[in-house]
Design a protein around this motif. Structure first.
Motif, PDB file in Angstrom:
ATOM      1  N   LYS A  80       5.147 -17.648   2.032  1.00 30.19           N
ATOM      2  CA  LYS A  80       4.365 -17.820   3.249  1.00 30.19           C
ATOM      3  C   LYS A  80       3.118 -18.672   3.016  1.00 30.19           C
ATOM      4  O   LYS A  80       2.625 -19.335   3.924  1.00 30.19           O
ATOM      5  CB  LYS A  80       3.946 -16.444   3.801  1.00 30.19           C
ATOM      6  N   GLY A  81       2.586 -18.619   1.798  1.00 29.26           N
ATOM      7  CA  GLY A  81       1.397 -19.404   1.493  1.00 29.26           C
ATOM      8  C   GLY A  81       0.100 -18.722   1.862  1.00 29.26           C
ATOM      9  O   GLY A  81      -0.938 -19.367   1.995  1.00 29.26           O
ATOM     10  N   PHE A  82       0.118 -17.401   2.024  1.00 27.33           N
ATOM     11  CA  PHE A  82      -1.120 -16.663   2.272  1.00 27.33           C
ATOM     12  C   PHE A  82      -0.989 -15.243   1.724  1.00 27.33           C
ATOM     13  O   PHE A  82       0.119 -14.788   1.404  1.00 27.33           O
ATOM     14  CB  PHE A  82      -1.489 -16.649   3.762  1.00 27.33           C
ATOM     15  N   PRO A  83      -2.110 -14.546   1.593  1.00 26.48           N
ATOM     16  CA  PRO A  83      -2.065 -13.203   1.006  1.00 26.48           C
ATOM     17  C   PRO A  83      -1.427 -12.185   1.937  1.00 26.48           C
ATOM     18  O   PRO A  83      -1.507 -12.292   3.160  1.00 26.48           O
ATOM     19  CB  PRO A  83      -3.549 -12.872   0.770  1.00 26.48           C
ATOM     20  N   CYS A  84      -0.761 -11.216   1.321  1.00 27.44           N
ATOM     21  CA  CYS A  84      -0.192 -10.090   2.056  1.00 27.44           C
ATOM     22  C   CYS A  84      -0.774  -8.803   1.476  1.00 27.44           C
ATOM     23  O   CYS A  84      -1.311  -8.785   0.365  1.00 27.44           O
ATOM     24  CB  CYS A  84       1.329 -10.061   1.926  1.00 27.44           C
ATOM     25  N   LEU A  85      -0.621  -7.741   2.242  1.00 30.40           N
ATOM     26  CA  LEU A  85      -1.072  -6.432   1.770  1.00 30.40           C
ATOM     27  C   LEU A  85       0.033  -5.801   0.936  1.00 30.40           C
ATOM     28  O   LEU A  85       1.204  -5.860   1.307  1.00 30.40           O
ATOM     29  CB  LEU A  85      -1.426  -5.538   2.956  1.00 30.40           C
ATOM     30  N   LYS A  86      -0.346  -5.215  -0.175  1.00 33.65           N
ATOM     31  CA  LYS A  86       0.641  -4.524  -0.999  1.00 33.65           C
ATOM     32  C   LYS A  86       1.242  -3.377  -0.211  1.00 33.65           C
ATOM     33  O   LYS A  86       0.582  -2.760   0.628  1.00 33.65           O
ATOM     34  CB  LYS A  86      -0.024  -4.011  -2.285  1.00 33.65           C
ATOM     35  N   LYS A  87       2.505  -3.079  -0.498  1.00 29.64           N
ATOM     36  CA  LYS A  87       3.200  -2.072   0.294  1.00 29.64           C
ATOM     37  C   LYS A  87       2.544  -0.708   0.122  1.00 29.64           C
ATOM     38  O   LYS A  87       2.205  -0.299  -1.000  1.00 29.64           O
ATOM     39  CB  LYS A  87       4.676  -2.003  -0.075  1.00 29.64           C
ATOM     40  N   PRO A  88       2.338   0.007   1.213  1.00 33.08           N
ATOM     41  CA  PRO A  88       1.776   1.352   1.119  1.00 33.08           C
ATOM     42  C   PRO A  88       2.765   2.307   0.481  1.00 33.08           C
ATOM     43  O   PRO A  88       3.976   2.075   0.507  1.00 33.08           O
ATOM     44  CB  PRO A  88       1.511   1.731   2.585  1.00 33.08           C
ATOM     45  N   GLU A  89       2.253   3.353  -0.089  1.00 38.25           N
ATOM     46  CA  GLU A  89       3.108   4.337  -0.740  1.00 38.25           C
ATOM     47  C   GLU A  89       4.080   4.927   0.270  1.00 38.25           C
ATOM     48  O   GLU A  89       3.712   5.309   1.375  1.00 38.25           O
ATOM     49  CB  GLU A  89       2.241   5.449  -1.345  1.00 38.25           C
ATOM     50  N   GLY A  90       5.347   4.973  -0.086  1.00 38.50           N
ATOM     51  CA  GLY A  90       6.361   5.511   0.809  1.00 38.50           C
ATOM     52  C   GLY A  90       7.015   4.466   1.692  1.00 38.50           C
ATOM     53  O   GLY A  90       7.950   4.753   2.416  1.00 38.50           O
TER      54      GLY A  90
END
Length: 361
Positions: free
Chosen positions: A303-313
């Motif tokens: 995508k070329g931009f930051p994403c949020l790390k997956k939440p637990e679960g």
């Protein structure tokens, strides 16, 4: 003996009357309760938190698209419960004051992301939502530019419930370029904190055009829209994609009502290259503890931009939708150079007004 029989008969009759009266009053109470429930009054009774857990968790993953909404709390169990309590129904009376109940109250936003379109406002809002003390409207309300005639009570009723210590927020990027918006926001509250996400106006204009092109494939070329006269190179400032990028002009309108200290200018470029750093500035501006840090982000090469790390679960990370990160069409370099020359004096004035050099030249 006659008196004893009479008294016994009297007592027995009295007991029968009492029994009938008890049954009668019990039936009245039951019918009254059923009547209220059938008319919806029982809906206002609080439900156990665990009954709402599944619906809360279903909102934790960001939906694809511009208006996707998300709820994410990576803090303690206390913050998790606070988030659930804040996510109840939006039923309220329409008065101009905050309406409180057991689960918090609806308030006017203490902070608004007012601009700019295609600058990174959606990313900023979703990053902020990680914070347990931020509650925000998912969709853009457009109150101060489209629906002001509906009244402040209508606007306040759109807001999520907040608990003590939480901040209510919304974002509508078109506020920044709407002439009447500063006065209207000031009339609501002169203490409102305003956040403007800005981006290189040339890149922003191309991104704006790209978004419009996906909706209207028959759109004229970028250069045909950008110039009034291709020969003379006269820029058409009536085209919104160009007009939005004249940041200094729009900022002057806001500074007639709000001091510079009420505004925070976030770099759209730095929000991509250093999201944690920019989020630190935003959290400080809002008076929040720095909860959102570099541990929450990873860079998505596709995508070329930051994403949020997956939440637990969760089975996947939280990235903005498919409408973000679109490839831009090829624009002739001479067109971009002319546009850059046009913006240069406005950019320099904007740097001077904000006290910050964004490095677009």
């Amino acid at each position: 003996m006659g008196c004893s029989k009479w008294r016994a008969a009297f007592n027995f009759g009295h007991l029968k009357v009492q029994s009938k009266l008890s049954v009668f009053f019990t039936m009245i109470i039951l019918f009254t309760y059923l009547f209220y429930c059938l008319n919806g009054y029982c809906d206002s009774l609080p439900r156990p938190i665990y009954d709402r857990q599944s619906s809360y968790q279903s909102k934790m993953v960001l939906k694809d698209g511009e208006e996707g909404s998300t709820q994410q709390h990576n803090a303690s169990q206390v913050s998790f419960v606070r988030g659930q309590l804040s996510d109840l129904s939006n039923r309220d009376a329409s008065s101009n004051i905050s309406i409180a109940n057991t689960f918090g109250s609806k308030k006017f936003p203490q902070a608004i992301i007012i601009g700019v379109k295609k600058g990174g406002t959606r990313a900023l809002l979703e990053f902020l939502r990680i914070h347990p003390d931020v509650r925000a409207v998912g969709a853009e309300p457009h109150f101060f530019d489209r629906f002001y005639d509906k009244g402040l009570a209508w606007y306040r009723n759109l807001m999520p419930r907040t608990l003590e210590g939480q901040i209510t927020m919304e974002k509508t990027p078109s506020y920044f370029i709407t002439k009447e918006a500063p006065r209207s926001v000031f009339s609501m509250s002169r203490h409102t904190k305003l956040i403007v996400v800005v981006r290189d106006p040339v890149t922003r204009a191309v991104s704006d055009y790209t978004q419009t092109l996906t909706k209207s494939p028959g759109l004229p070329s970028f250069q045909n829209l950008a110039f009034r006269n291709a020969t003379t190179g006269l820029i058409d400032t009536s085209w919104s994609a160009v007009r939005i990028g004249i940041y200094a002009k729009h900022l002057e309108n806001w500074l007639h009502f709000f001091p510079l200290s009420s505004l925070l200018f976030v770099s759209g470029e730095r929000l991509v290259t250093d999201p944690a750093g920019e989020m630190g500035r935003v959290q400080d501006f809002l008076g929040l503890k720095r909860v959102v840090t570099d541990k929450h982000f990873y860079f998505n090469q596709t995508k070329g931009f930051p994403c949020l790390k997956k939440p637990e679960g969760s089975s996947r990370p939280r990235c903005l939708g498919k409408s973000k990160g679109r490839p831009h069409p090829q624009i002739p370099s001479e067109v971009l150079l002319r546009l850059r020359d046009f913006y240069r004096p406005f950019n320099l004035k904007f740097y001077q007004m904000t006290g910050h050099d964004f490095g677009w030249d």
